[in-house]
Scaffold this active site. Sequence first.
Site, PDB file in Angstrom:
ATOM      1  N   HIS A 338       1.348  -1.307   0.079  1.00 28.85           N
ATOM      2  CA  HIS A 338       0.380   0.296   0.142  1.00 28.85           C
ATOM      3  C   HIS A 338       1.208   1.441   0.102  1.00 28.85           C
ATOM      4  O   HIS A 338       1.926   0.933   0.529  1.00 28.85           O
ATOM      5  CB  HIS A 338      -0.483   0.174   0.859  1.00 28.85           C
ATOM      6  CG  HIS A 338      -1.664  -1.229   0.807  1.00 28.85           C
ATOM      7  ND1 HIS A 338      -2.442  -1.164   2.341  1.00 28.85           N
ATOM      8  CD2 HIS A 338      -2.267  -1.623   0.369  1.00 28.85           C
ATOM      9  CE1 HIS A 338      -3.862  -1.917   1.597  1.00 28.85           C
ATOM     10  NE2 HIS A 338      -3.260  -2.648   0.716  1.00 28.85           N
ATOM     11  N   TYR A 347      -8.098  -2.634   7.840  1.00 28.58           N
ATOM     12  CA  TYR A 347      -7.613  -4.051   8.382  1.00 28.58           C
ATOM     13  C   TYR A 347      -8.365  -3.787  10.037  1.00 28.58           C
ATOM     14  O   TYR A 347      -8.499  -5.160  10.124  1.00 28.58           O
ATOM     15  CB  TYR A 347      -6.429  -4.707   7.897  1.00 28.58           C
ATOM     16  CG  TYR A 347      -7.075  -4.915   6.359  1.00 28.58           C
ATOM     17  CD1 TYR A 347      -7.635  -5.195   5.983  1.00 28.58           C
ATOM     18  CD2 TYR A 347      -5.425  -3.963   5.346  1.00 28.58           C
ATOM     19  CE1 TYR A 347      -7.880  -5.769   4.330  1.00 28.58           C
ATOM     20  CE2 TYR A 347      -5.939  -4.575   4.215  1.00 28.58           C
ATOM     21  CZ  TYR A 347      -6.628  -5.297   3.624  1.00 28.58           C
ATOM     22  OH  TYR A 347      -6.733  -5.222   2.396  1.00 28.58           O
TER      23      TYR A 347
END
Length: 371
Positions: A338, A347
Amino acid sequence: MASTSRERQKHEKRLEKQLKDMPFYVVEYIRDKKRSRYSPSTLLVYVHDFRHFFQWLITEGIARCEQIKDIPLEILENLRKKDVEFYIDYLTDEPYEQRKNVFKKRTHDSVLRSIHALKSLFNYLTTETEDENGECYFYRNVFAKIETYKEKETANRRTKKINSVLLKGPEIKEFLDFMKYEYETLLNSHQKRCFLRDKERDIAIISLILGSGARVDEIANLTLENIDFKKAQIDIVRKGNKQDTINVLPSSLEDLKNYLGVRKERYKATDEDVYVFLSKYGGKAQPISVRTIQNNIKKYTKAFSGKTLSPHKLRHTFASEWLRSGGELVLLRDQLGHNSIETTAKYTNLDNEEAKKVINRMDTLFEDDNN
């Protein structure tokens, strides 16, 4: 290190082919964005959005020409806000063929993506271009008047949706064991022959995604020299053609070794077949496609749990298990590739068990107070 992905090369060729039918200013836009490191995949989607919009201009008689490449800048400069609003309504309501004789309407996110692509083009034409006099091609940007609204969703709501299609804890091993020992018992003789031919390959692919969090195209483009069994790492090509190295679970590497043990004989691989995961077409080895991997994962997960999971959901599964195992968010960001910690932070809400424990403890206290 990993080399340029096959998917990127394929999209580069398709993009160049599409540009032959585009107006000169779209070609200039694409060249500019390529210099800005936009991926060919993204730009190919943009060109498809432009083509759809330009064809609508011709069909509606707004652009009085036969070919898209002949649409002049003046047409874009003089578009009215109501014209664009009509087009957005058309995008929203137009049924398109998803597959043969199966039609559906675009999602809100799909419509937003098309509008975003056109906003980007019009912004380029009105602020970044330069004619022979040093002026922009035109200055009136009708798309600047178009507001877009993304459907809002709370973190808890998003978590509930993601959690409903994740493998959790013991389910991961159960799924892999299902593929290794049970799946073939559900098949007829022809299906069983096909599965056994590719069994080790398909197990290795799914195990690698679950054991590394890699994207499906990163796995499809893996080459033999990208694997380091000693360090338990693989080299991959990220979005934007960025080179990266990530860690892999030892158990996943064992599944990979099992596949490599049959790869040469099973797929008639030669020294020129550098990609790890192969299919066989016409008696010759060919690199497996992303589409084939996606379809296989859907097939196996459907058979296992009745739920169809995508490769991206397996990536979600890895991220969720990483955090449940005490892994740090920053390290997860690097593992998943990312660009920002904010993307990875979604998450942190995947595991709702701790919240349930707090609620249960509170409920116990309330009960004690009432007694």
